[in-house]
Design an enzyme around this catalytic site. Sequence first.
Site, short mmCIF file in Angstrom:
data_model
loop_
_atom_site.label_atom_id
_atom_site.label_comp_id
_atom_site.label_asym_id
_atom_site.label_seq_id
_atom_site.Cartn_x
_atom_site.Cartn_y
_atom_site.Cartn_z
N LEU A 171 0.80 -1.23 0.00
CA LEU A 171 0.00 0.00 0.00
C LEU A 171 0.83 1.27 0.00
O LEU A 171 0.32 2.35 -0.31
CB LEU A 171 -0.93 0.01 1.22
N ASP A 325 -0.18 -8.02 11.86
CA ASP A 325 0.69 -8.19 10.70
C ASP A 325 2.16 -8.25 11.13
O ASP A 325 3.00 -7.50 10.64
CB ASP A 325 0.48 -7.02 9.73
#
Length: 540
Positions: A171, A325
């Site tokens: 991203l 994550d």
Amino acid sequence: MVVARSIFGAKSKLALTAFALSAGAGVATIANSDDPATSLKLCTIVPVRLFRLSVTAATIAFDYQYSLLGLSEDSIERTRVKHEVHTRSARRLEELCFKNGGIYIKLGQHIGQLEYLVPQEYINTLRESMLNRCPTSSYDQVCQVVKKELGGPPEEIFEEFDPEPIASASLAQVHVARTHQGQKVAVKVQHLHMTDTAAADYATVELIVNTLHWIFPSFDYRWLVDEVHDSLPKELDFLNEANNSIKCMDNFRRLSPHIAEYVYAPAVYWNLSTSKLLTMEFVEGAQVNDLKSIKKLGINPHDIARLVSRTFAEMMFKHGFVHCDPHAANLIIRTLPSHKSGMFGRRKPQLVLLDHGLYKQLDTSTRTNYAALWKALVLADAKGIKENCMKFGAGEDLYALFAGILTMRPWNRVIDPAVDHLAIQGNASDHSELQMYASQYFPQITELLHKLPRVILLMLKTNDCLRAVNNALIQRPSVESFIIIGRVSSEALIEEKISHANSLFTFLLVYFEQISLEARFLIMQFALWMLQLRAAFNPY
């Protein structure tokens, strides 16, 4: 011939259905864009990405159906051909993710971490490449984002700004810079037009996955698309990420003060941050799986493994606010700034947590049930495992499978009373055994993933990331992380009981339970040391 026509028809149907959606998705992209000047450009980009996706999905589906056609289920030839198809398909998927970028790389990262669900060829192809070879935005694109978000070009906003990124993810990418006040900072810049294309990309991926499930019912990854749909908007909001990092550190100071100084998140420069650009303190350190750099720091990898296990166990079982994550690139190790030393003068590690975009909040019921489940797993308590698995929707026919996915061990090992019953040997036999279970129980695993609460699916991903980190640090069978998990989960349950104790008698019962559990974990730790000592003197 009829079968071949049927397969070709399915392939054509999939490609045409997805391509027909292109126009609609392009219109949706324009409607949702906050930058009308770029809408026309996006309208041409999105259909191309949609077409790539539809062709890749159709090709993979066709390859499986055609290549395996007529081969006996248990034949050696089928095993060989299936391996080749898995490898080809994984490379096609990798190529698609890199060409389309953004949400596709995010999905590729998820798939690369699903050892219990996808063939090993996909894990081998996607796990490293999706984390370490993400495409980068050009410096011109970075300048566009900085100017739009902060009101000027990088060289005006910052005293120094390195045009070459030090890291790139699905991203965003990170650049090193220096403020006008002289502070060295890391600037996380979202890839251009990411928010504009995310909705269209998601709609297309959802359509393809649903269509594949319709044509091939055994292919069911709808739960994965649903998870990305929930998490992506939060990950695209960098102010949300900044707030997550603040909350995470506050939790450690309030709820886990005994290890708070060993866990750190970079400070945020709020005046230089927006929803698409995040400026943070630059922290020097070694990536958690970089053993060579860690040893140069004078830190013992075992100390790091214990710290990582303790940190995330505290998050899951006590805080109920979990960084979901924790792959190696998001965990940095440096020496403890206070210069405290451990036994024999060893330097103590500090764990620096990066990328706080993806967190999950566990409510009290989920947090305590999850703690109770892990306590039962570590103590090989078959009754407790079954009871707590069922609370998450894994009923009579699925609780043993759920326990196996959490621990990566077969049921007979999960309930083995031996202290090292959860240790994974890491050899080829162990790996092939896990893959055999994944293949054999694929329909049941898919059913289980649909029944589990969404938040538990992310806990599974977190477990997989932490297991990979622990394996990189220890590089041999280890059960110490499980003992830490058992200890912290038990502490969390005791604290919960104490908070609800309404009489001295109840309090005393809880107190004696705590003493009993601590004694049990001490015995397990001592038994582990004896096993390690024996292995040291007799490695064969």
